[in-house]
Design a protein around this motif. Structure first.
Motif, PDB file in Angstrom:
ATOM      1  N   ALA A 104       0.861  -1.185   0.000  1.00  0.00           N
ATOM      2  CA  ALA A 104       0.000   0.000   0.000  1.00  0.00           C
ATOM      3  C   ALA A 104       0.898   1.235   0.000  1.00  0.00           C
ATOM      4  O   ALA A 104       2.025   1.195   0.505  1.00  0.00           O
ATOM      5  CB  ALA A 104      -0.897   0.004   1.228  1.00  0.00           C
ATOM      6  N   PHE A 105       0.394   2.339  -0.562  1.00  0.00           N
ATOM      7  CA  PHE A 105       1.118   3.595  -0.458  1.00  0.00           C
ATOM      8  C   PHE A 105       0.498   4.412   0.661  1.00  0.00           C
ATOM      9  O   PHE A 105      -0.685   4.758   0.611  1.00  0.00           O
ATOM     10  CB  PHE A 105       1.072   4.412  -1.753  1.00  0.00           C
ATOM     11  CG  PHE A 105       1.721   5.762  -1.585  1.00  0.00           C
ATOM     12  CD1 PHE A 105       3.101   5.888  -1.636  1.00  0.00           C
ATOM     13  CD2 PHE A 105       0.955   6.889  -1.328  1.00  0.00           C
ATOM     14  CE1 PHE A 105       3.711   7.128  -1.448  1.00  0.00           C
ATOM     15  CE2 PHE A 105       1.554   8.137  -1.135  1.00  0.00           C
ATOM     16  CZ  PHE A 105       2.932   8.248  -1.199  1.00  0.00           C
ATOM     17  N   ILE A 106       1.289   4.689   1.679  1.00  0.00           N
ATOM     18  CA  ILE A 106       0.858   5.544   2.783  1.00  0.00           C
ATOM     19  C   ILE A 106       1.837   6.712   2.853  1.00  0.00           C
ATOM     20  O   ILE A 106       3.025   6.525   3.134  1.00  0.00           O
ATOM     21  CB  ILE A 106       0.820   4.775   4.119  1.00  0.00           C
ATOM     22  CG1 ILE A 106      -0.133   3.579   4.016  1.00  0.00           C
ATOM     23  CG2 ILE A 106       0.404   5.704   5.250  1.00  0.00           C
ATOM     24  CD1 ILE A 106      -0.156   2.681   5.237  1.00  0.00           C
ATOM     25  N   VAL A 118      -4.786  -1.865   6.346  1.00  0.00           N
ATOM     26  CA  VAL A 118      -4.632  -1.278   5.016  1.00  0.00           C
ATOM     27  C   VAL A 118      -4.146  -2.381   4.079  1.00  0.00           C
ATOM     28  O   VAL A 118      -3.022  -2.867   4.204  1.00  0.00           O
ATOM     29  CB  VAL A 118      -3.652  -0.086   5.013  1.00  0.00           C
ATOM     30  CG1 VAL A 118      -3.573   0.521   3.613  1.00  0.00           C
ATOM     31  CG2 VAL A 118      -4.081   0.972   6.033  1.00  0.00           C
ATOM     32  N   TYR A 119      -5.028  -2.780   3.170  1.00  0.00           N
ATOM     33  CA  TYR A 119      -4.720  -3.853   2.220  1.00  0.00           C
ATOM     34  C   TYR A 119      -3.705  -3.386   1.168  1.00  0.00           C
ATOM     35  O   TYR A 119      -3.507  -2.188   0.973  1.00  0.00           O
ATOM     36  CB  TYR A 119      -5.996  -4.275   1.502  1.00  0.00           C
ATOM     37  CG  TYR A 119      -6.847  -5.276   2.237  1.00  0.00           C
ATOM     38  CD1 TYR A 119      -6.915  -6.599   1.805  1.00  0.00           C
ATOM     39  CD2 TYR A 119      -7.608  -4.909   3.341  1.00  0.00           C
ATOM     40  CE1 TYR A 119      -7.709  -7.527   2.460  1.00  0.00           C
ATOM     41  CE2 TYR A 119      -8.407  -5.834   3.997  1.00  0.00           C
ATOM     42  CZ  TYR A 119      -8.455  -7.142   3.550  1.00  0.00           C
ATOM     43  OH  TYR A 119      -9.247  -8.059   4.190  1.00  0.00           O
ATOM     44  N   PRO A 120      -3.089  -4.344   0.471  1.00  0.00           N
ATOM     45  CA  PRO A 120      -2.192  -3.978  -0.633  1.00  0.00           C
ATOM     46  C   PRO A 120      -2.912  -3.117  -1.674  1.00  0.00           C
ATOM     47  O   PRO A 120      -4.112  -3.284  -1.911  1.00  0.00           O
ATOM     48  CB  PRO A 120      -1.807  -5.337  -1.246  1.00  0.00           C
ATOM     49  CG  PRO A 120      -2.031  -6.325  -0.163  1.00  0.00           C
ATOM     50  CD  PRO A 120      -3.176  -5.803   0.650  1.00  0.00           C
ATOM     51  N   PHE A 121      -2.177  -2.204  -2.257  1.00  0.00           N
ATOM     52  CA  PHE A 121      -2.614  -1.356  -3.371  1.00  0.00           C
ATOM     53  C   PHE A 121      -3.632  -0.290  -2.978  1.00  0.00           C
ATOM     54  O   PHE A 121      -4.283   0.288  -3.832  1.00  0.00           O
ATOM     55  CB  PHE A 121      -3.113  -2.205  -4.555  1.00  0.00           C
ATOM     56  CG  PHE A 121      -2.143  -3.280  -4.934  1.00  0.00           C
ATOM     57  CD1 PHE A 121      -0.874  -2.966  -5.405  1.00  0.00           C
ATOM     58  CD2 PHE A 121      -2.474  -4.607  -4.775  1.00  0.00           C
ATOM     59  CE1 PHE A 121       0.042  -3.954  -5.725  1.00  0.00           C
ATOM     60  CE2 PHE A 121      -1.568  -5.617  -5.088  1.00  0.00           C
ATOM     61  CZ  PHE A 121      -0.309  -5.286  -5.566  1.00  0.00           C
ATOM     62  N   ALA A 122      -3.755  -0.016  -1.695  1.00  0.00           N
ATOM     63  CA  ALA A 122      -4.519   1.153  -1.260  1.00  0.00           C
ATOM     64  C   ALA A 122      -3.594   2.365  -1.339  1.00  0.00           C
ATOM     65  O   ALA A 122      -2.368   2.230  -1.303  1.00  0.00           O
ATOM     66  CB  ALA A 122      -5.024   0.959   0.161  1.00  0.00           C
ATOM     67  N   ALA A 128      -3.827  12.794   5.294  1.00  0.00           N
ATOM     68  CA  ALA A 128      -5.039  12.005   5.481  1.00  0.00           C
ATOM     69  C   ALA A 128      -4.956  11.326   6.842  1.00  0.00           C
ATOM     70  O   ALA A 128      -3.868  11.088   7.374  1.00  0.00           O
ATOM     71  CB  ALA A 128      -5.177  10.969   4.374  1.00  0.00           C
ATOM     72  N   GLU A 129      -6.126  11.014   7.410  1.00  0.00           N
ATOM     73  CA  GLU A 129      -6.178  10.340   8.706  1.00  0.00           C
ATOM     74  C   GLU A 129      -7.091   9.119   8.610  1.00  0.00           C
ATOM     75  O   GLU A 129      -8.200   9.205   8.079  1.00  0.00           O
ATOM     76  CB  GLU A 129      -6.712  11.285   9.786  1.00  0.00           C
ATOM     77  CG  GLU A 129      -5.808  12.484  10.040  1.00  0.00           C
ATOM     78  CD  GLU A 129      -6.364  13.414  11.104  1.00  0.00           C
ATOM     79  OE1 GLU A 129      -7.243  12.982  11.881  1.00  0.00           O
ATOM     80  OE2 GLU A 129      -5.923  14.578  11.142  1.00  0.00           O
ATOM     81  N   CYS A 140      -8.385   1.397  -2.913  1.00  0.00           N
ATOM     82  CA  CYS A 140      -9.064   2.552  -2.335  1.00  0.00           C
ATOM     83  C   CYS A 140      -8.126   3.748  -2.411  1.00  0.00           C
ATOM     84  O   CYS A 140      -6.906   3.607  -2.307  1.00  0.00           O
ATOM     85  CB  CYS A 140      -9.434   2.296  -0.869  1.00  0.00           C
ATOM     86  SG  CYS A 140     -10.796   1.149  -0.659  1.00  0.00           S
ATOM     87  N   TYR A 141      -8.711   4.923  -2.596  1.00  0.00           N
ATOM     88  CA  TYR A 141      -7.947   6.164  -2.615  1.00  0.00           C
ATOM     89  C   TYR A 141      -8.492   7.076  -1.526  1.00  0.00           C
ATOM     90  O   TYR A 141      -9.695   7.336  -1.465  1.00  0.00           O
ATOM     91  CB  TYR A 141      -8.065   6.851  -3.976  1.00  0.00           C
ATOM     92  CG  TYR A 141      -7.473   8.242  -3.995  1.00  0.00           C
ATOM     93  CD1 TYR A 141      -6.097   8.416  -4.122  1.00  0.00           C
ATOM     94  CD2 TYR A 141      -8.277   9.369  -3.861  1.00  0.00           C
ATOM     95  CE1 TYR A 141      -5.542   9.691  -4.124  1.00  0.00           C
ATOM     96  CE2 TYR A 141      -7.734  10.640  -3.859  1.00  0.00           C
ATOM     97  CZ  TYR A 141      -6.366  10.801  -3.998  1.00  0.00           C
ATOM     98  OH  TYR A 141      -5.816  12.056  -3.987  1.00  0.00           O
ATOM     99  N   ILE A 142      -7.586   7.548  -0.659  1.00  0.00           N
ATOM    100  CA  ILE A 142      -7.946   8.509   0.385  1.00  0.00           C
ATOM    101  C   ILE A 142      -7.112   9.759   0.125  1.00  0.00           C
ATOM    102  O   ILE A 142      -5.880   9.728   0.218  1.00  0.00           O
ATOM    103  CB  ILE A 142      -7.688   7.928   1.790  1.00  0.00           C
ATOM    104  CG1 ILE A 142      -8.527   6.653   1.973  1.00  0.00           C
ATOM    105  CG2 ILE A 142      -8.025   8.957   2.858  1.00  0.00           C
ATOM    106  CD1 ILE A 142      -8.239   5.897   3.241  1.00  0.00           C
ATOM    107  N   GLY A 143      -7.779  10.840  -0.249  1.00  0.00           N
ATOM    108  CA  GLY A 143      -7.103  12.038  -0.728  1.00  0.00           C
ATOM    109  C   GLY A 143      -6.453  12.874   0.357  1.00  0.00           C
ATOM    110  O   GLY A 143      -6.573  12.607   1.562  1.00  0.00           O
TER     111      GLY A 143
END
Length: 197
Positions: A104-106, A118-122, A128-129, A140-143
Motif C-alpha cells: 500500500a502507499f501511505i 490497510v490492504y495492498p494497493f490502497a 489524510a487520517e 481505495c484512494y484517500i485524498g
C-alpha cells in the motif's frame, strides 16, 4: 444468543404461547419458509400469515400476537426494522488480511492508526487520517487531508477525495466516491467554464 437476549436487543415484547421455551439459542434470521429450528423469522406482510403455521423457526417477529401459533413471538411495532437491527447480530464480514501492507502507499505525512488495516494497493495521501480499527481494501484512494473515522470500512475501489470526511462506523461500498465533482458549469460567450468544486 437466546430468544430473550434477542428480544432485549431489538426492543420486542415476548409472547410465549403454551409456555414455549424462551431460552432457545438463535443462530440467524431466515424467511418463513426456509427458517430452521434455530433461526428467527419475521412477518411484515399479512398475506404470509398462514405460512407461519408451517414454519420451523424458533421465533417470529410480528406486530401482534397470534394465540393459536405455537411458536415464541417477538412483538414489535415495526417487524421489518426489528429484523434489520437483528440482522447485524448474525452477519459479520470476514476480513482475510490484517495490518498494513507494504504494497500500500501511505504518505509519510498521513496518520494511520496502528490498529487500522490497510490492504495492498490502497493509496493514502498526505495529511489524510485513518482512525482506529478501520479497514481500507485494495484500490481505495484517500485524498489529501481526508479523514476516515473509527471502525469504518472502505471496500475495494472506494474513493474519498480531498479533505472529505467519513465518520465513525461507516461502510463505503465498492466503487463509491465521496467528494467527486458535481456538474457545475457556467455558460460564457467564450464557451463553458467549469466551476471549481
Amino acid at each position: 444468543m437466546n430468544i430473550m437476549e434477542l428480544a432485549g436487543f431489538i426492543g420486542a415484547e415476548i409472547y410465549a404461547p403454551n409456555d414455549a421455551d424462551r431460552s432457545h439459542r438463535v443462530t440467524g434470521i431466515q424467511t418463513i419458509e426456509n427458517a430452521s429450528a434455530s433461526e428467527v423469522t419475521f412477518l411484515t406482510n399479512p398475506r404470509f400469515r398462514e405460512k407461519l403455521r408451517s414454519t420451523r423457526a424458533v421465533a417470529v417477529i410480528l406486530t401482534e400476537c397470534i394465540d393459536d401459533l405455537p411458536v415464541v413471538q417477538l412483538i414489535h411495532r415495526s417487524p421489518y426494522a426489528a429484523m434489520a437491527k437483528a440482522s447485524r447480530l448474525f452477519f459479520q464480514y470476514e476480513h482475510a488480511f490484517s495490518g498494513q501492507s507494504e504494497l500500500a502507499f501511505i504518505h509519510p505525512e498521513a496518520k494511520v492508526h496502528p490498529s487500522a488495516t490497510v490492504y495492498p494497493f490502497a493509496y493514502i495521501d498526505a495529511n489524510a487520517e485513518v482512525a482506529e480499527n478501520s479497514i481500507i481494501y485494495p484500490h481505495c484512494y484517500i485524498g489529501v487531508g481526508a479523514k476516515i473515522g473509527a471502525r469504518s470500512t472502505l471496500f475495494p475501489g472506494a474513493t474519498v477525495m480531498y479533505q472529505c470526511e467519513v465518520g465513525r462506523d461507516n461502510l463505503l461500498q465498492p466503487g463509491a466516491v465521496i467528494g467527486g465533482d458535481g456538474f457545475g458549469f457556467a455558460p460564457t460567450r467564450e464557451g463553458i467554464e467549469k466551476i471549481a468544486q
